[in-house]
Structures are given as C-alpha cells and as structure tokens.
Motif scaffolding. Sequence first.
Motif, PDB file in Angstrom:
ATOM      1  N   ILE A 202       6.540  -9.030  -0.720  1.00 12.94           N
ATOM      2  CA  ILE A 202       6.542  -8.552   0.564  1.00 12.94           C
ATOM      3  C   ILE A 202       6.633  -7.112   0.709  1.00 12.94           C
ATOM      4  O   ILE A 202       5.733  -6.304   1.191  1.00 12.94           O
ATOM      5  CB  ILE A 202       7.482  -9.255   1.297  1.00 12.94           C
ATOM      6  N   ARG A 203       7.446  -6.266  -0.102  1.00 13.81           N
ATOM      7  CA  ARG A 203       7.408  -5.014  -0.246  1.00 13.81           C
ATOM      8  C   ARG A 203       6.232  -4.304  -0.848  1.00 13.81           C
ATOM      9  O   ARG A 203       5.789  -3.320  -0.449  1.00 13.81           O
ATOM     10  CB  ARG A 203       8.850  -4.575  -0.899  1.00 13.81           C
ATOM     11  N   LEU A 204       5.567  -5.167  -1.502  1.00 12.59           N
ATOM     12  CA  LEU A 204       4.271  -4.534  -2.321  1.00 12.59           C
ATOM     13  C   LEU A 204       3.431  -4.511  -1.300  1.00 12.59           C
ATOM     14  O   LEU A 204       2.588  -3.603  -1.366  1.00 12.59           O
ATOM     15  CB  LEU A 204       4.152  -5.292  -3.484  1.00 12.59           C
ATOM     16  N   VAL A 205       3.242  -5.534  -0.597  1.00  8.30           N
ATOM     17  CA  VAL A 205       2.324  -5.647   0.321  1.00  8.30           C
ATOM     18  C   VAL A 205       2.406  -4.458   1.544  1.00  8.30           C
ATOM     19  O   VAL A 205       1.442  -3.938   2.047  1.00  8.30           O
ATOM     20  CB  VAL A 205       2.310  -7.143   1.166  1.00  8.30           C
ATOM     21  N   GLU A 206       3.595  -4.377   1.912  1.00  5.06           N
ATOM     22  CA  GLU A 206       3.831  -3.234   2.868  1.00  5.06           C
ATOM     23  C   GLU A 206       3.508  -2.072   2.549  1.00  5.06           C
ATOM     24  O   GLU A 206       3.088  -1.143   3.358  1.00  5.06           O
ATOM     25  CB  GLU A 206       5.245  -3.529   3.346  1.00  5.06           C
ATOM     26  N   SER A 207       3.926  -1.540   1.261  1.00  2.19           N
ATOM     27  CA  SER A 207       3.774  -0.081   0.732  1.00  2.19           C
ATOM     28  C   SER A 207       2.593   0.059   0.407  1.00  2.19           C
ATOM     29  O   SER A 207       1.637   1.184   0.493  1.00  2.19           O
ATOM     30  CB  SER A 207       4.437  -0.264  -0.611  1.00  2.19           C
ATOM     31  N   THR A 208       1.461  -1.006   0.161  1.00  2.00           N
ATOM     32  CA  THR A 208      -0.218  -0.747  -0.135  1.00  2.00           C
ATOM     33  C   THR A 208      -0.787  -0.898   0.870  1.00  2.00           C
ATOM     34  O   THR A 208      -2.156  -0.623   0.994  1.00  2.00           O
ATOM     35  CB  THR A 208      -0.402  -1.661  -1.417  1.00  2.00           C
ATOM     36  N   ALA A 209      -0.259  -1.919   1.984  1.00  2.00           N
ATOM     37  CA  ALA A 209      -1.214  -2.214   3.202  1.00  2.00           C
ATOM     38  C   ALA A 209      -2.528  -2.760   2.597  1.00  2.00           C
ATOM     39  O   ALA A 209      -3.552  -2.932   3.256  1.00  2.00           O
ATOM     40  CB  ALA A 209      -1.599  -1.011   4.236  1.00  2.00           C
ATOM     41  N   LYS A 210      -2.232  -3.672   1.567  1.00  2.00           N
ATOM     42  CA  LYS A 210      -3.478  -4.433   0.991  1.00  2.00           C
ATOM     43  C   LYS A 210      -3.154  -5.868   0.606  1.00  2.00           C
ATOM     44  O   LYS A 210      -2.012  -6.148   0.167  1.00  2.00           O
ATOM     45  CB  LYS A 210      -4.110  -3.876  -0.253  1.00  2.00           C
ATOM     46  N   VAL A 211      -3.806  -6.864   0.780  1.00  2.00           N
ATOM     47  CA  VAL A 211      -3.736  -8.084   0.476  1.00  2.00           C
ATOM     48  C   VAL A 211      -3.627  -8.252  -1.126  1.00  2.00           C
ATOM     49  O   VAL A 211      -4.601  -7.851  -1.911  1.00  2.00           O
ATOM     50  CB  VAL A 211      -4.641  -9.205   1.014  1.00  2.00           C
ATOM     51  N   GLN A 212      -2.570  -8.907  -1.706  1.00  2.00           N
ATOM     52  CA  GLN A 212      -2.389  -8.859  -3.095  1.00  2.00           C
ATOM     53  C   GLN A 212      -3.031 -10.504  -3.414  1.00  2.00           C
ATOM     54  O   GLN A 212      -2.236 -11.513  -3.101  1.00  2.00           O
ATOM     55  CB  GLN A 212      -0.833  -8.951  -3.624  1.00  2.00           C
ATOM     56  N   LEU A 213      -4.266 -10.571  -4.119  1.00  2.00           N
ATOM     57  CA  LEU A 213      -4.689 -11.981  -4.122  1.00  2.00           C
ATOM     58  C   LEU A 213      -3.861 -12.657  -5.330  1.00  2.00           C
ATOM     59  O   LEU A 213      -3.975 -13.914  -5.527  1.00  2.00           O
ATOM     60  CB  LEU A 213      -6.131 -11.691  -4.490  1.00  2.00           C
ATOM     61  N   ARG A 214      -3.408 -11.939  -6.318  1.00  2.00           N
ATOM     62  CA  ARG A 214      -2.725 -12.748  -7.399  1.00  2.00           C
ATOM     63  C   ARG A 214      -1.218 -11.907  -7.489  1.00  2.00           C
ATOM     64  O   ARG A 214      -1.044 -11.157  -7.074  1.00  2.00           O
ATOM     65  CB  ARG A 214      -3.364 -12.209  -8.684  1.00  2.00           C
ATOM     66  N   THR A 215      -0.328 -13.322  -7.777  1.00  2.00           N
ATOM     67  CA  THR A 215       0.967 -12.887  -8.003  1.00  2.00           C
ATOM     68  C   THR A 215       1.473 -13.114  -9.304  1.00  2.00           C
ATOM     69  O   THR A 215       1.057 -14.132  -9.752  1.00  2.00           O
ATOM     70  CB  THR A 215       1.767 -13.764  -6.916  1.00  2.00           C
ATOM     71  N   THR A 216       2.072 -12.017  -9.913  1.00  2.00           N
ATOM     72  CA  THR A 216       2.577 -12.212 -11.188  1.00  2.00           C
ATOM     73  C   THR A 216       4.032 -12.491 -11.146  1.00  2.00           C
ATOM     74  O   THR A 216       4.922 -12.016 -10.584  1.00  2.00           O
ATOM     75  CB  THR A 216       2.357 -10.938 -12.044  1.00  2.00           C
TER      76      THR A 216
END
Length: 505
Positions: A202-216
């Motif tokens: 969730i923090r990664l989405v907030e910081s980049t303001a982009k949709v993360q299509l894949r999750t590792t």
Amino acid sequence: MKIKHVTMALVAAALAAAGGAGLYVAGKNAGARVAPGAAAGARKPLYWHDPMVPTQKFDKPGKSPFMDMQLVPVYADGGGDEGAVKVTVSPRMQQSLGVRTAPATRARLPSGLSAVGSVAYNERDLVLVQARSNGFVERLHVRASFDTVSKGQPLLDLYVPEWVAAQEEFLSARRIASAGIDGLVDAARQRMRLAGMGEEQIRLVESTAKVQLRTTLTAPVGGVVAELSVREGMTVMAGATLFRINGQGTVWLNAEVPESAAAAVQPGRAVEARTPALPGMVFKGKVNALLPDVNASTRTLKARVELANPGAKLVPGMFATLDFAAAPGDETLLVPSEAVIQTGTRSVVMVDEGGGKFAAVDVETGRESAGQTEIRKGLAPGQNVVVSGQFLIDSEASLKGGAMRMSAPAGARAAGAAGPLHHASGSIEQIDKDEVMISHGPVPTLQWGPMTMGFKPPRAGMPDTVHAGDRVSFDFVREADGSFRIARIGAAADATPAKAAGASK
C-alpha cells in the motif's frame, strides 16, 4: 639369668591359666565351638533360649527348664541361632567358583542413559506463504523444493486483478480528496487491505501514485523451502499454500526412550548428540518434551530434543545417538548391577561376612544405570557383595526354597530337608511309630550338649537294620513346625562288633 628364669616361670603360669580357662569353657559348653573374642565379651548376647522351645527367651545363661541342656546365647548378628540362613564356602571352593566381591558405596548414580533417534524440522520455526486473493503466477524466483532462502528474498510475482481495481479506486479517491472529500481516501485504503494487500504494498502505491500490476511475494524468514506448491502460469485461489519454509537455526531430534527410564528424562535436561554423518562433531541441546504416547511394539516413549544447528549441518532424516546428562540428585547406596539376583518376586544379594561365610540378603532396588543399581533398603555402606559366582552359590544354597544346604548330601535333600543338616551320634532308647527316642552326644552346629530326646522317623521309615539299643550315627533337620526329623541313620563307626553283628541281622 635369675631374671630370665623368673620371666619364663611367669609365662608358663600364664599359659597354664589360659589353658585351664579354655578347658573350663570347652567342658561347660560340651564341645560347642566358641567364637573368638566371646570369652572376652567381644559380642554381647541379646538373650538366651532353648533351641527346642525357641519362642521362650531368658535374660541370663543357665540350664533349660524344658530339657536337660544349657541355654544357648543368641547374638545380634545371628550367631548361635541355627535358623540363620548362611553358607560357608572354603577358600579353595571360592577360587574354583571365581567368587569376586565389591563394596556397597554411597555415590551419585551416573546417568549412563543413551538413546537413538532421527532429526526432524523444528515445527515451531515453520512458516507458510499463502495467496491472499485469487491471482495468476507470472514468475517464480524459487523453482525447487529444499532450496535455501534468506529473509526478504523474492519468491514469486503474482498478478491479482482484484488488487489492480482496488489500487485504481484509491488513486481516484486521492485526486477527488483534493476537492475536500478526505473520507474517500481512507475508505479506499481500507478496501486495499481487505483485498489482501500488505502495508508495504500500500505504501508503494501511495509513494509512486501508480498502479502496481504485479506483486512480488518475499520470504518472511530464512530457511529451506520444505514444500513448493506452485509453478509459473498457475491460477491460485485465496488461501492456497504456495510455499512452506522451515527455519534451520534449531532442529528436533525425536529419540526413542525406554519406558522404564522415562522418569529420568525430564524437560530441560541437557543432551549431547552425535551422528555418523558428521564424525567428531557434538551438538548440544535439551529435552523439549516427553510425548505422552508409548509405542506398543518397542515399549518406548518419544522424547523431543531441541538441538542447536550451527551451519545448518543437521538435516531431517539423519540418524543420531544422544547421551543424557546426569540428573542432579543426592548420593545413594550403589552396588554393581551384576550382584543383584532377580528371582521374580524379590531381589537378593549375597553378602560376604568374612571367614568364608556368605548370607543371602533381601534388598529393595531402585534405579539402574551404567552398571550400577541403587539399593534403597537391605544393605549398609561398606558391606561386600558377591559380583561373580553368586549364581552358583545361590543354586547350591537353594535360595528360592528359603534354605541353605551348601554341604547337605543328596540323600538328605531327597528326604525333604527343610533346613540346615545337623549330625549326631548316640544310642537308640526306644522306637515307636511316630517317634524315635535317642540319647545322643553334643551337637556343635546347634550348640547342644548331650541329652535324650525324641525325633521323627525318616520319611521313608526306619531301616530294618536299626533296632533299640543300637549305637547309631544320624543326620537330622529342623522342620517348619519346630520339630526335628531324622534324614539319615545307620550304625555308628564306633559300634562294638556285637552291636554291629546284631544290626546286620
């Protein structure tokens, strides 16, 4: 020279006095054997009794009111009591039997407890990696079971459509929130959590303001991949197990412990383990638990031992032997385990009383370890017990029957002797169906003087060659009811030719 003559005279007088005293004692006891030191008061009798009426006790010596004989002293160690169960073995016979003795000593019982077992994963270090939502496996970073991974290492890439929709909704709410609607942002963030996304994602989405299509997905702990359940291109459902990772810092050793030793294996007890796969290495640990389950086939319990595993050298399935450290405890009385004779209903040791005499002593045994057995009752420190040859002594003494007959002839045993055999000689006064009256001489083994008394006839009946008035030599035993029965009887060696001829008719 004068002094020398006087000294010799004094010595002669002392020897004469001593000899006279010895003759007096011998005459008084009618041939009974006097123990060394008895005349000097080395042993003090507990009481005096008549062997024919052993239940009646007297506090001083004298003549028996029941029989024409002197009262017999009874000592604390059983001396003078014909009922004492003892065996006398000559030094030559001891050497032939290979008799060895060892003292009973007070010491701590050594552990001596060993067991075998196999290594297994420590299930308390097990971690499962599961799918939180439905998705697709796009890439595997770890492709085989039993691969070693470190904490934070990537495991696989997932594409989760539900997460993509939740991220787009969150980003849209952030744009709208700038117009003053802040509650929508919190609601969208909560929806991402409910969809299964972690706080880091969730923090990664907030910081980049982009949709993360894949999750590792990454490894939550370091260890070995014990189970790999996915492959690239697979569809996974929410709750499916993707990886099972076991830590390797510690392992379990499941050891088989005899149920008789279970009381000595307590949680927390220190253990040292060795395995043939790693010679020279010693792994230290402690007992974690004693599982409440007995193997019906081997009569063993399973002890779970937790071992430190430096370098992850111990792997599941390895065979190992382990030694349990000695448990703290007080000193107890110990004897070699080989000294204890187990008869099924009791435990017996043969005690060396010195002078070739051995006594069978019932003991109460406790724990056994490293060739030593704990004696809880029956022995005192310093007593010597027989550790070799005791079974031969036990066999000859017939301990199971409760009688000592080391030197008894076969004929006496066949006659049903229930106690030690005694010998005497005398003249037959009268022969009846149930009693034979004999005037006999001293009986040293019973400390009897000369007397006339009745004996039960032999179980097989009186021989036809023995008649009233004959001088005979006979053996007899004391039966359980206190009476005396003749075991063997025949013409005495000192019988006159006339008597012998009469006996032969």
